[in-house]
Design an enzyme around this catalytic site. Structure first.
Site, PDB file in Angstrom:
ATOM      1  N   GLU A 104     -58.912  20.448  18.704  1.00 46.49           N
ATOM      2  CA  GLU A 104     -57.767  20.034  18.153  1.00 46.49           C
ATOM      3  C   GLU A 104     -58.028  19.461  16.778  1.00 46.49           C
ATOM      4  O   GLU A 104     -57.867  19.580  15.444  1.00 46.49           O
ATOM      5  CB  GLU A 104     -56.832  19.119  18.718  1.00 46.49           C
ATOM      6  CG  GLU A 104     -55.754  18.359  17.980  1.00 46.49           C
ATOM      7  CD  GLU A 104     -55.300  17.124  18.596  1.00 46.49           C
ATOM      8  OE1 GLU A 104     -55.887  15.954  18.224  1.00 46.49           O
ATOM      9  OE2 GLU A 104     -54.534  17.104  19.567  1.00 46.49           O
ATOM     10  N   ASP A 132     -53.647  24.843  20.202  1.00 49.38           N
ATOM     11  CA  ASP A 132     -53.707  24.239  18.783  1.00 49.38           C
ATOM     12  C   ASP A 132     -55.138  24.329  17.774  1.00 49.38           C
ATOM     13  O   ASP A 132     -54.971  24.549  16.709  1.00 49.38           O
ATOM     14  CB  ASP A 132     -53.157  22.613  18.783  1.00 49.38           C
ATOM     15  CG  ASP A 132     -53.856  21.729  19.696  1.00 49.38           C
ATOM     16  OD1 ASP A 132     -54.909  22.238  20.546  1.00 49.38           O
ATOM     17  OD2 ASP A 132     -53.537  20.627  19.884  1.00 49.38           O
TER      18      ASP A 132
END
Length: 406
Positions: free
Chosen positions: A85, A144
């Site tokens: 991330e 993500d």
């Protein structure tokens, strides 16, 4: 005169080389967003650009590391660790700021830490051990990070081209293909939470991964799979609007995690992956007022706009227009929708509301101005923590009018 001419020629050559080395879209880029979008009107464009540049310099100094020798990574906690991330955030920022040296070193790190499932996805966590960055806690991906890495490579292709030392577009297409294979439920077309997911866990999704504008960019560039990407986008729209019409009518809020049940996306009951508040608006979903607003701001899509405008009006009233009255968590499922369950503010919750406020028109102009001041030194210092500072950098880029699309 001869010496002067030589120096002048040398200076001209230096300027020419500097121009050649600059990206095609160097910062700042003053983008015109969708008609109706607002920006802060109490500060100048130059001051907003300066704030972005200053914050980026501080962000690099504070978080960018190269220990381990296999490329640059982002320090995300006090254990000399990083996560995908954080890496995705960093690659996106480097591309927008025309920082190719940093980007290429982060790309090298990405390539040195693949998942077990695919060489084109990044293992989600590494820790510095005995001078090396070692994969820990499972060699699989988080969606993500995968999405941001793919998007950053499209940015890099537009920014620097793909005829140099890296074919950024080819790299982007490989990552996009891996996302479709490993991070998307082939039956419902929803984003799952990572490459490790299988079976019934594919029915779960994480709204903080709903990077709708990224998905639209993937459909433009990965034309062979445009239908698949448009199906992913449709699943995002359905999940957000299912919640908007089944519980969050007054707030527009989505929870940290959702599950597909009886034809509708609903908040997950109890603890699915992280805490008892997985079905509420917490430290994952706090990013959604930024992520979900982007497809309208830069792409002109209205699929998610109603929910975002509702959030803009609700949070402004809820806080009496005071940014630090935004609490770090609100109920979606486990009680009265929109009731706070924490009594403190935090930058990751405050900053995204500035992008959200851009959707509200004249009614949220003063609110947007206050949010800009709050996150740009009014209430939060230049360094808070990895998570808040990374989100703030993306928000400042967007709110200042510098978020262009590939």
């Amino acid at each position: 005169m001869l010496h002067l001419n030589r120096w002048a020629a040398a200076g001209l050559l230096a300027c020419t080389l500097a121009t050649a080395w600059a990206g095609n879209r160097p910062f700042p880029q003053h983008v015109t967003y969708t008609a109706g979008a607002i920006k802060p009107n109490h500060v100048t464009q130059a001051s907003m650009d300066a704030a972005v540049s200053s914050q980026y310099a501080k962000w690099k100094t504070t978080y960018l590391r190269s220990d381990g020798g296999d490329g640059s990574w982002i320090k995300y906690d006090n254990t000399n660790s990083t996560v995908s991330e954080a890496h995705g955030y960093g690659m996106v920022l480097a591309a927008y700021m025309d920082d190719q040296a940093v980007f290429d070193e982060m790309l090298r790190y990405f390539r040195n830490h693949p998942t077990d499932q695919s060489p084109d996805l990044m293992a989600w966590k590494q820790t510095l051990q005995n001078g090396q960055m070692v994969d820990v806690e499972g060699v699989d991906s988080a969606t993500d990070g995968d999405l941001d890495v793919a998007y950053s490579l499209l940015l890099a292709h537009v920014q620097w081209g793909s005829n140099g030392s890296h074919n950024y577009l080819a790299e982007a297409k490989k990552v996009m293909a891996a996302i479709l294979q490993w991070d998307v439920n082939p039956k419902k077309h929803n984003l799952t939470v990572g490459s490790w997911v299988s079976g019934t866990d594919r029915k779960f999704t994480r709204p903080s991964d709903f990077m709708a504008s990224h998905i639209l960019a993937f459909a433009r560039w990965d034309t062979a799979n445009a239908t698949a990407w448009n199906q992913v986008h449709a699943s995002i729209v359905k999940a957000v609007n299912d919640q908007f019409t089944h519980g969050s009518e007054a707030t527009g809020l989505v929870p940290d995690f959702m599950v597909f049940k009886n034809g509708v996306w609903v908040p997950t009951p109890g603890k699915f992956l992280e805490t008892k508040h997985d079905g509420d608006y917490s430290y994952n979903a706090c990013r959604t007022p930024w992520r979900l607003a982007m497809s309208w701001l830069v792409d002109g899509r209205t699929d998610l706009l109603a929910a975002q405008q509702k959030t803009a009006s609700w949070i402004r009233a809820k806080t009496n227009g005071v940014p630090t009255n935004i609490d770090a968590g609100y109920i979606v499922l486990n009680g009265t929708n929109g009731q706070s369950f924490r009594s403190y503010d935090d930058l990751p919750f405050t900053a995204p509301m500035a992008v959200n406020a851009m959707t509200g028109g004249a009614a949220t102009q003063t609110w947007l101005n206050s949010l800009w001041t709050s996150i740009n030194g009014g209430d939060y210092g230049a360094v808070v923590d990895y998570y808040g500072d990374a989100i703030r950098m993306h928000v400042l880029l967007t709110v200042s009018g510098n978020w262009w699309t590939p």
